[in-house]
Write an enzyme that holds these catalytic residues in place. Structure first.
Site, PDB file in Angstrom:
ATOM      1  N   LYS A 105       0.821  -1.224   0.000  1.00 60.54           N
ATOM      2  CA  LYS A 105       0.000   0.000   0.000  1.00 60.54           C
ATOM      3  C   LYS A 105       0.850   1.268   0.000  1.00 60.54           C
ATOM      4  CE  LYS A 105      -2.451  -0.384   3.723  1.00 60.54           C
ATOM      5  NZ  LYS A 105      -2.014  -1.661   4.267  1.00 60.54           N
TER       6      LYS A 105
ATOM      7  N   ARG B 228      -9.535   2.255   8.811  1.00 60.45           N
ATOM      8  CA  ARG B 228      -9.070   0.927   9.208  1.00 60.45           C
ATOM      9  C   ARG B 228     -10.102   0.189  10.045  1.00 60.45           C
ATOM     10  NH1 ARG B 228      -3.088   1.305   8.839  1.00 60.45           N
ATOM     11  NH2 ARG B 228      -2.132  -0.439   9.921  1.00 60.45           N
TER      12      ARG B 228
ATOM     13  N   ARG C  99      11.080  -7.237   5.690  1.00 64.24           N
ATOM     14  CA  ARG C  99      11.047  -5.814   5.307  1.00 64.24           C
ATOM     15  C   ARG C  99      12.043  -4.984   6.121  1.00 64.24           C
ATOM     16  NH1 ARG C  99       5.411  -2.549   5.241  1.00 64.24           N
ATOM     17  NH2 ARG C  99       5.395  -2.939   7.491  1.00 64.24           N
TER      18      ARG C  99
ATOM     19  N   ARG D  10      11.403  -2.232  11.074  1.00 62.98           N
ATOM     20  CA  ARG D  10      10.430  -1.435  11.820  1.00 62.98           C
ATOM     21  C   ARG D  10      10.143  -2.104  13.159  1.00 62.98           C
ATOM     22  NH1 ARG D  10       5.240   0.339   8.242  1.00 62.98           N
ATOM     23  NH2 ARG D  10       4.127  -0.528  10.007  1.00 62.98           N
TER      24      ARG D  10
ATOM     25  N   ARG E   4      -1.151  -7.626  13.903  1.00 66.81           N
ATOM     26  CA  ARG E   4      -1.644  -6.667  12.910  1.00 66.81           C
ATOM     27  C   ARG E   4      -2.454  -7.374  11.834  1.00 66.81           C
ATOM     28  NH1 ARG E   4       3.825  -4.885  11.541  1.00 66.81           N
ATOM     29  NH2 ARG E   4       3.051  -3.625   9.846  1.00 66.81           N
TER      30      ARG E   4
END
Ligand code: AMP
Length: 227
Positions: free
Chosen positions: A17, A92, A131, A163, A174
């Site tokens: 996204k 969300r 990531r 992250r 999540r």
């Protein structure tokens, strides 16, 4: 008829996204608004918003709706989104989706389309676990596709790190929250006739091409309907 879309990008964490919303925003010359980026920035600056958000974010929990909606109302009040936008990571929850409708109506505008960027859970798990993100400019890398110099951003020279909320436990939480809280928004927007599903698997260029085609088709459809 404007060719500056008002659009929302939905999709699981790791669906791409952020990358795709930035590309879409550049293509159409509209702001890219990532609530995740707004909160990360606030945490870096240790602002009151950052202090309110930090604990939730580190645990992979959602920030309360009233805090998120306060940020969105401020964006609209400041006129930052008057003429088109790409929302990334907002809404969300169903409550955020309903309230966005109210805010838009208050400002006399409406969404042009909502895109569901579809990538399977299996693929996003692989993407998220590997990531790495530049602390300077936000560019994303993967352990399978690192920067040229180990963990120094090719673009800005910043440090490239994992992250805080890309730990295994936070990723699992999540993704669970996405299914429970965010996925129902697809049905909400489908019923409003606004939802378009786009395959998010492929190179960044391939996926961008599909997204631009979807946005153009929605905008052309509206022009035709308006006569
Ligand atoms: P993202 O960068 O979109 O994955 O967002 C990172 C984190 O920011 C999320 O896991 C939440 O803690 C928080 N966050 C971002 N956007 C929202 C939102 N619309 N509602 C609630 N929490 C959010």
């Amino acid at each position: 008829m404007t060719n500056r879309p008002r659009t929302v990008l939905l999709g699981r964490q790791g669906a791409g996204k952020g990358t795709q919303a930035a590309r879409l925003a550049t293509h159409y010359g509209v702001p890219h608004l990532s609530t995740g980026d707004i909160f990360r920035d606030a945490i870096k600056k240790e602002s009151p918003l950052g202090l309110a958000a930090a604990g939730f974010m580190d645990r992979g929990e959602l920030i309360p709706d009233d805090v998120v909606l306060g940020v969105i109302r401020d964006l609209f009040a400041a006129g930052d989104v008057a003429d088109g936008f790409v929302f990334d990571g907002f809404p969300r929850t169903a409550a955020q989706g309903r309230e966005l409708g109210v805010i838009l109506e208050t400002h006399g505008v409406a969404l042009d389309l909502v895109i569901d960027l579809e990538v399977s859970t299996e693929i996003v798990l692989h993407r998220l676990a590997g990531r790495r993100v530049c602390t300077g400019c936000g560019a994303t890398y993967h352990v399978d596709a690192p920067p040229t110099q180990p963990w120094v951003c090719d673009g800005c020279g910043g440090a490239v790190v994992q992250r805080e909320d890309d730990t295994e436990a936070a990723i699992a939480r999540r993704l669970e929250l996405y299914e429970v809280e965010t996925a129902p928004l697809s049905d909400f927007y489908r019923q409003l006739g606004l939802l378009v599903t786009v395959d998010g698997v492929g190179s960044a260029e391939e996926v961008s091409g599909r997204l631009v085609a979807a946005v153009d088709a929605a905008m052309d459809g509206q022009s035709a309907a308006a006569g």
